[in-house]
Scaffold this active site. Sequence first.
Site, short mmCIF file in Angstrom:
data_model
loop_
_atom_site.label_atom_id
_atom_site.label_comp_id
_atom_site.label_asym_id
_atom_site.label_seq_id
_atom_site.Cartn_x
_atom_site.Cartn_y
_atom_site.Cartn_z
N ASN A 30 2.81 44.64 -69.22
CA ASN A 30 4.26 44.71 -68.60
C ASN A 30 4.14 44.21 -67.10
O ASN A 30 3.02 43.94 -66.60
CB ASN A 30 4.62 46.11 -68.71
N ARG A 31 5.13 44.32 -66.45
CA ARG A 31 5.37 43.96 -65.11
C ARG A 31 4.74 44.73 -63.74
O ARG A 31 4.88 44.35 -62.81
CB ARG A 31 6.74 43.47 -64.76
#
Length: 222
Positions: A30-31
């Site tokens: 994820n970011r």
Amino acid sequence: ARSGALAGRRVLVTSGPTHEPIDPVRYLANRSSGRQGHAIAEAAAAAGADVTLVSGPVAIPDPAGVRVVRVETAREMLAAVQNALPADLAVFAAAVGDWRPAAERAGKIKKDGSAPPPLALVENPDILATVSGLAENRPRLVVGFAAETDRVLEHARAKLARKGCDLLVANDVSPAGGVMGGERNTIHLLGRDGALETWPTLPKDEVGRRLVERFAALLGGT
Ligand code: C5P
């Protein structure tokens, strides 16, 4: 001995994303940049705490004055967290992958011209809920994060109850806000008693310092 608002306290912080392997060369992630969690760990160390930072894969430097344990997966993160207990304060700022591929393939999945491979997922352990629910060794103050893109406060209230933590830091990670991976953060602080604060937008290191002041006040004098 160190001086400061958290002198003599043991603090555990999780930070960053997790990587959940699909095969030897691919993963789900994820970011999360790790910036907010790392800033909290650094601020806690500056306040005199003995800090263990359990971090997923990030591209930012280790904070000063902190013991860093690097992990990749949610399961590794849970094991490292259990290893770092007991602690007085635990802050779960990591963006833990909710799911992982059901089976990690030993060899690289080949693109052989047939249909794309199915990606079956299974749920990861919930580290925050696990630690919040410990009968022995539960840190006195357990803090969760809620990264939401919509109805932030409503979801945060439900999450605080479901996870069993003492305090929840909620932030809006809608793409327009630039929080995920960005330098600044706008948070809401939610207590078990329903008390709610909305903080101004601040650099993540300033958010870290202010949160640490608050945690120290809640823990009280040594
Ligand atoms: O349920 P959700 O992922 O939105 O909850 C966020 C909070 O729970 C964060 O504090 C995060 O670090 C923690 N969490 C965890 N283990 C998981 C999932 C979330 O510790 N598997």
